[in-house]
Design a protein around this motif. Structure first.
Motif, PDB file in Angstrom:
ATOM      1  N   ALA A 201       0.836  -1.207   0.000  1.00 27.36           N
ATOM      2  CA  ALA A 201       0.000   0.000   0.000  1.00 27.36           C
ATOM      3  C   ALA A 201       0.869   1.255   0.000  1.00 27.36           C
ATOM      4  O   ALA A 201       0.542   2.248  -0.660  1.00 27.36           O
ATOM      5  CB  ALA A 201      -0.937  -0.014   1.202  1.00 27.36           C
ATOM      6  N   LEU A 205       0.745   4.119  -2.963  1.00 21.68           N
ATOM      7  CA  LEU A 205       0.533   5.530  -2.671  1.00 21.68           C
ATOM      8  C   LEU A 205       1.736   6.365  -3.119  1.00 21.68           C
ATOM      9  O   LEU A 205       1.565   7.474  -3.636  1.00 21.68           O
ATOM     10  CB  LEU A 205       0.283   5.725  -1.172  1.00 21.68           C
ATOM     11  CG  LEU A 205       0.058   7.173  -0.701  1.00 21.68           C
ATOM     12  CD1 LEU A 205      -1.043   7.862  -1.500  1.00 21.68           C
ATOM     13  CD2 LEU A 205      -0.263   7.194   0.798  1.00 21.68           C
ATOM     14  N   ARG A 314      -6.176   4.301   1.978  1.00 19.37           N
ATOM     15  CA  ARG A 314      -5.302   3.200   1.567  1.00 19.37           C
ATOM     16  C   ARG A 314      -5.010   2.221   2.704  1.00 19.37           C
ATOM     17  O   ARG A 314      -4.885   1.027   2.477  1.00 19.37           O
ATOM     18  CB  ARG A 314      -3.950   3.730   1.060  1.00 19.37           C
ATOM     19  CG  ARG A 314      -3.994   4.867   0.065  1.00 19.37           C
ATOM     20  CD  ARG A 314      -4.764   4.555  -1.205  1.00 19.37           C
ATOM     21  NE  ARG A 314      -4.791   5.707  -2.098  1.00 19.37           N
ATOM     22  CZ  ARG A 314      -3.910   5.928  -3.061  1.00 19.37           C
ATOM     23  NH1 ARG A 314      -2.924   5.089  -3.268  1.00 19.37           N
ATOM     24  NH2 ARG A 314      -4.031   6.998  -3.831  1.00 19.37           N
TER      25      ARG A 314
END
Length: 492
Positions: A201, A205, A314
């Motif tokens: 994640a 991002l 996220r």
């Protein structure tokens, strides 16, 4: 203009630049995906490439072409000045030395990475001694009887000297130290971010953040490395990052930082591609691009409000919902060990320490065997904390292993330039916070591209900053920005 002479020079320079990009790609590969057992061979490959490049840079016809070429405009004048400078520099350094530096620093980079992972400083010192010896020899050749360290700085920030940097640091230090003392003595201190943030994640991002800050993935990529960096130029500019699941800011802000470098290279006028002015003009200017993205924009109250919502989306809920608290977390001040993770108040103190140490090292006033003790003593004096292990001390940075002596001061020079650029950017876009709160950097990117990035090496560093800002660079805007920001954040 003597057309044939200029065209011959530029053709030769373009081919040399293309080969330099190939050599750079070998370095990128070494730090990202190269098998560990390939290190010795890679050193020989890079030494061979350096031999070819040195021969091209010292080609006798360059002097003949330079004598016959007359510039028709400012672009041609800048190209000729860069070619002349590179040629004169190359002639001072023997090919043997140039190749040996390439070979040894390639090996040293791998040895450093292994030593850092094992906390094995003793295993790194012998090769560091070799690097220092070779770089001193190169510096002496370049200096021609002058100051060795000045000759090294000039590689990264043309026209700058150690004495000028010392004066600049002396002007910065008192206000930085005073601000730090006020902050550390404040009644309010924000909490640290707590939790575990998955690596996949974080990387997703970080990729999105790179695009927000203007990175073109059709001409670049993100990979993992021990020490984040940006590599390449023109239509192949690559960046790296790293992940710590307990500290997502490490990954996210490293990515934003390297994206600043990459966006500079990707947005230079395409007519300059693979020419002497087709790259960033200096490392100080380069660093201004990474630091303004990472700090003045990326750590602003408006942008961190947007980033908080992205992280909640996220990673799920992680105990922070107040944008003000999150802004304080992102900008939390503390005397940490690691330069790349340092807050804006402490960062330049890290650089000042490295500047003094490497200047003494290159001047022969500090031996490699005494470097760890000198580092640890200075760190305790400057930061009030004892270094607990080598990876938190002199093994944390890759720079000395690859021979980048004279490079560290450009980080603070870049911060100074970024302060000036931020002041000018805010004057040009007074409603910028509205964009930042929406995660929209398009207008800020456009301003930076138009006023600085597109010019590449067309102008000298200080001239470029002056043209972009409307005034000569100085420390005032950076110090004013830091004092205003952290006085508000820490309720001083």
């Amino acid at each position: 203009m003597a057309k044939n002479a200029y065209e011959s020079l530029l053709f030769h320079a373009r081919e040399t630049a293309a080969l330099e990009q190939v050599a750079g790609r070998l370095g990128w590969d070494q730090e990202t995906v190269m098998p560990r057992g390939s290190a010795a061979q890679r050193g020989e490959e890079l030494a061979a490439m350096e031999g070819v490049l040195h021969a091209r840079r010292t080609e006798p016809r360059i002097a003949e072409w330079l004598a016959g070429a007359e510039p028709a405009d400012e672009v041609a004048a800048a190209q000729l000045a860069k070619i002349r400078r590179a040629h004169e520099r190359a002639l001072k350094v023997p090919a043997r030395l140039s190749q040996e530096i390439a070979r040894v620093t390639s090996l040293a980079q791998g040895i450093w990475a292994g030593a850092r992972a094992r906390e094995d400083l003793a295993g790194f010192l012998p090769v560091l001694g070799d690097v220092v010896r070779l770089k001193r020899e190169e510096g002496a050749a370049l200096a021609g009887g002058g100051d060795i360290y000045d000759a090294m700085i000039d590689d990264y920030e043309p026209g700058m000297t150690g004495a000028e940097i010392e004066t600049m640091f002396a002007a910065l230090r008192p206000r930085l130290v005073a601000l730090r003392e006020r902050i550390l003595g404040a009644a309010y201190h924000p909490p640290a971010l707590d939790g575990s943030f998955g690596a996949d994640a974080q990387l997703r991002l970080s990729r999105d953040l790179a695009q927000v800050f203007g990175y073109d993935f059709s001409r670049g990529r993100i990979d993992m490395a021990v020490h984040p960096f940006c590599s390449g130029g023109g239509n192949d500019v690559r960046i790296t990052t790293r992940v710590a699941e307990a500290d997502p800011f490490n990954c996210l802000y490293s990515t934003i930082h390297e994206t600043g470098h990459a966006a500079y290279e990707q947005n230079i006028d395409p007519d300059y591609l693979l020419t002497p002015i087709g790259g960033g003009v200096s490392m100080g200017v380069h660093e201004s691009q990474s630091r303004i993205c990472e700090n003045q924009l990326g750590r602003s109250r408006a942008f961190t409000g947007w980033l908080l919502e992205q992280m909640r989306e996220r990673f799920g809920e992680f105990g922070v919902t107040d944008p003000g608290v999150f802004y304080a977390m992102v900008n939390r001040v503390g005397p940490g060990f690691i330069r790349t993770e340092a807050d804006e108040v402490h960062y330049n103190l890290h650089i000042m320490m490295r500047f003094d140490l490497e200047r003494a090292l290159m001047g022969g006033d500090l031996a490699v065997g005494d470097l760890e003790a000198a580092w640890n003593d200075r760190f305790l004096a400057d930061f009030g904390v004892a270094v607990d292990r080598p990876s938190h001390g002199m093994l944390q940075d890759v720079h000395w292993s690859v021979g980048l002596f004279g490079y560290f001061p450009t980080y603070t020079l870049g911060n100074l330039y970024a302060g000036c650029l931020h002041k000018a950017l805010r004057a040009a876009l007074p409603d910028l916070d509205r964009d930042l709160a929406a995660g929209d950097l398009s207008r800020a990117n456009d301003w930076l591209h138009e006023n600085l990035r597109r010019h590449g090496g067309l102008y000298q560093p200080r001239e470029l900053i002056t043209r972009a800002c409307g005034e000569a660079p100085s420390a005032g805007p950076l110090l004013d920005y830091l004092e205003e920001k952290f006085a508000g954040l820490y309720r001083l």
